[in-house]
Design a protein around this motif. Structure first.
Motif, PDB file in Angstrom:
ATOM      1  N   ALA A 146       7.307   3.768  -1.698  1.00 17.20           N
ATOM      2  CA  ALA A 146       6.909   2.914  -2.813  1.00 17.20           C
ATOM      3  C   ALA A 146       5.393   2.928  -2.892  1.00 17.20           C
ATOM      4  CB  ALA A 146       7.428   1.493  -2.629  1.00 17.20           C
ATOM      5  N   THR A 147       4.878   2.562  -4.059  1.00 18.58           N
ATOM      6  CA  THR A 147       3.437   2.495  -4.241  1.00 18.58           C
ATOM      7  C   THR A 147       3.091   1.413  -5.259  1.00 18.58           C
ATOM      8  OG1 THR A 147       1.421   3.729  -4.848  1.00 18.58           O
ATOM      9  CG2 THR A 147       3.426   4.261  -6.066  1.00 18.58           C
ATOM     10  N   PRO A 148       1.960   0.730  -5.067  1.00 18.64           N
ATOM     11  CA  PRO A 148       1.473  -0.203  -6.082  1.00 18.64           C
ATOM     12  C   PRO A 148       0.443   0.444  -6.998  1.00 18.64           C
ATOM     13  CG  PRO A 148       0.211  -0.506  -4.086  1.00 18.64           C
ATOM     14  CD  PRO A 148       1.174   0.629  -3.813  1.00 18.64           C
ATOM     15  N   ALA A 203      10.509  -1.947  -5.288  1.00 19.46           N
ATOM     16  CA  ALA A 203       9.778  -1.880  -6.553  1.00 19.46           C
ATOM     17  C   ALA A 203       9.485  -3.266  -7.099  1.00 19.46           C
ATOM     18  CB  ALA A 203      10.584  -1.081  -7.581  1.00 19.46           C
ATOM     19  N   GLU A 246       3.515   0.628 -10.484  1.00 20.69           N
ATOM     20  CA  GLU A 246       4.339   0.267  -9.336  1.00 20.69           C
ATOM     21  C   GLU A 246       5.724   0.895  -9.460  1.00 20.69           C
ATOM     22  OE1 GLU A 246       5.643  -3.954  -7.269  1.00 20.69           O
ATOM     23  OE2 GLU A 246       5.619  -3.792  -9.452  1.00 20.69           O
ATOM     24  N   LYS A 300      10.866 -10.991 -11.034  1.00 18.63           N
ATOM     25  CA  LYS A 300      10.443  -9.634 -11.372  1.00 18.63           C
ATOM     26  C   LYS A 300      11.309  -8.999 -12.430  1.00 18.63           C
ATOM     27  CE  LYS A 300       7.735  -6.137 -10.417  1.00 18.63           C
ATOM     28  NZ  LYS A 300       6.259  -6.225 -10.417  1.00 18.63           N
ATOM     29  N   ASN A 350       4.465  -5.232 -14.670  1.00 18.39           N
ATOM     30  CA  ASN A 350       3.394  -6.153 -14.295  1.00 18.39           C
ATOM     31  C   ASN A 350       2.510  -6.439 -15.503  1.00 18.39           C
ATOM     32  OD1 ASN A 350       3.692  -6.275 -11.208  1.00 18.39           O
ATOM     33  ND2 ASN A 350       3.697  -4.079 -11.614  1.00 18.39           N
ATOM     34  N   LEU A 384       6.523  -4.956  -4.245  1.00 18.38           N
ATOM     35  CA  LEU A 384       5.324  -4.402  -3.633  1.00 18.38           C
ATOM     36  C   LEU A 384       4.033  -4.881  -4.274  1.00 18.38           C
ATOM     37  CD1 LEU A 384       4.292  -2.698  -1.360  1.00 18.38           C
ATOM     38  CD2 LEU A 384       4.404  -0.699  -2.840  1.00 18.38           C
ATOM     39  N   LEU A 385       3.825  -4.619  -5.554  1.00 18.63           N
ATOM     40  CA  LEU A 385       2.538  -4.968  -6.158  1.00 18.63           C
ATOM     41  C   LEU A 385       2.324  -6.474  -6.160  1.00 18.63           C
ATOM     42  CD1 LEU A 385       0.881  -3.273  -9.202  1.00 18.63           C
ATOM     43  CD2 LEU A 385       0.764  -5.742  -8.933  1.00 18.63           C
ATOM     44  N   GLN A 386       3.337  -7.213  -6.570  1.00 18.97           N
ATOM     45  CA  GLN A 386       3.175  -8.668  -6.616  1.00 18.97           C
ATOM     46  C   GLN A 386       3.138  -9.267  -5.219  1.00 18.97           C
ATOM     47  OE1 GLN A 386       6.366  -9.761  -9.318  1.00 18.97           O
ATOM     48  NE2 GLN A 386       5.018  -9.556 -11.097  1.00 18.97           N
TER      49      GLN A 386
END
Length: 322
Positions: A84-86, A116, A62, A317, A40, A119-121
């Protein structure tokens, strides 16, 4: 374990592959065996020192993988669960940490790499469209960098909400991706100024909202693209941070609104995080949200991955695979 370490801030060359001891999870943390880490733009801000970190550090927020160990006081999670985690710690590694409060479980229908990648985006696109400026079917929105990771997801989510979408991108090849994602209009802003074109497409009125992740190079034109009392959502600095702005500028441009949101404030508690992630994973599992992985790099090529991202050579991504 293999990990990328940054000992001094600077260009991509400071991303050095190292052998480090596995991190031990502290109170409220879990350790995850990383299947894939998402790249990111915030990672580049940490690397350069724009967003200062304590040196040395392993970058990356992320990731997705399986729980490897639980820290003291962690309840409701088990070793071996797919998560998963951001908002992890040290994602560019074989093993990384995450606060248990920032984890989400993955449905069986969602692949670890896609999680992966999304998630964040995806969370960012969700809060932009659902919360920062809540899109309605009567709205016209402009999305800069619409062929990027957030952009392609935001185009799809905006169309789910019924909005008219004008996507901006830098080439005809990228324009094809943006159209495929559902954009109503696409402007290649390297070929023509986009503010006059947005005005033309809105019969001189302007857009209701501009979602701008590019920053300095598009800020002024983004303001020019808005209707009176429209909102500029400036959520990224891909071309550099926006210089200081006088509030009087917003008045002269039409009593505009300006906000600079960040994901942490829109996933402030477990309920909000689970709502947004739950929507994303449900749409993905049902085939209603397409996640584009542009390319994968092995961990040792983290510097090359950063160069590709910063040169805007990617669409969708970029993943790092430990």
């Amino acid at each position: 374990m293999r990990a990328i370490q940054v000992a001094i801030t600077g260009g991509p060359e400071v991303l050095q592959l190292s052998e480090l001891p596995p991190p031990e999870p502290g109170p409220g943390q879990v350790r995850v065996r990383v299947a894939a880490a998402g790249l990111n733009f915030i990672d580049t801000y940490h690397r350069t020192g724009l967003y200062p970190q304590t040196l040395p550090f392993t970058p990356g927020l992320e990731f997705a993988g399986t729980i490897d160990a639980l820290g003291p006081g962690v309840d409701g999670w088990a070793v071996g669960e797919r998560v998963a985690t951001p908002a992890g710690i040290g994602a560019y590694a074989a093993l990384a940490l995450a606060p248990a409060a920032k984890l989400v479980r993955l449905p069986n229908g969602v692949d670890l790499k896609l999680a992966a990648a999304a998630l964040l985006q995806g969370l960012t696109a969700h809060y932009l469209a659902y919360s920062t400026y809540t899109l309605r079917s009567s709205d016209t929105c402009v999305i800069t960098a619409a062929a990027g990771g957030v952009g392609l997801l935001l185009v799809q989510i905006a169309k789910r909400l019924g909005a008219r979408v004008i996507g901006l991108c830098g080439s005809e090849a990228k324009a094809s991706l943006v159209r495929d994602a559902g954009a109503d209009e696409v402007i290649v802003y390297t070929c023509e100024p986009f503010a006059p074109r947005v005005r033309e497409l809105t019969n001189g009125v302007g857009a209701d909202v501009v979602y701008d992740s590019v920053g300095a190079s598009t800020f002024e034109a983004s303001l020019e693209s808005l209707r009176p009392r429209g909102m500029l959502v400036s959520f990224g600095n891909a071309s550099g941070p926006v210089p200081p702005v006088s509030p009087l500028l917003l008045s002269t441009k039409g009593s505009l609104f300006l906000t600079r949101p960040t994901l942490a404030h829109y996933t402030a508690d477990q309920e909000e995080l689970q709502w947004r992630a739950g929507d994303l994973f449900r749409w993905m599992a049902d085939g209603e949200l397409a996640v584009r992985i542009d390319r994968e790099f092995p961990l040792a090529q983290a510097a090359e991955a950063h160069r590709a991202l910063e040169a805007r050579q990617t669409t969708g991504k970029v993943l790092l695979i430990p």
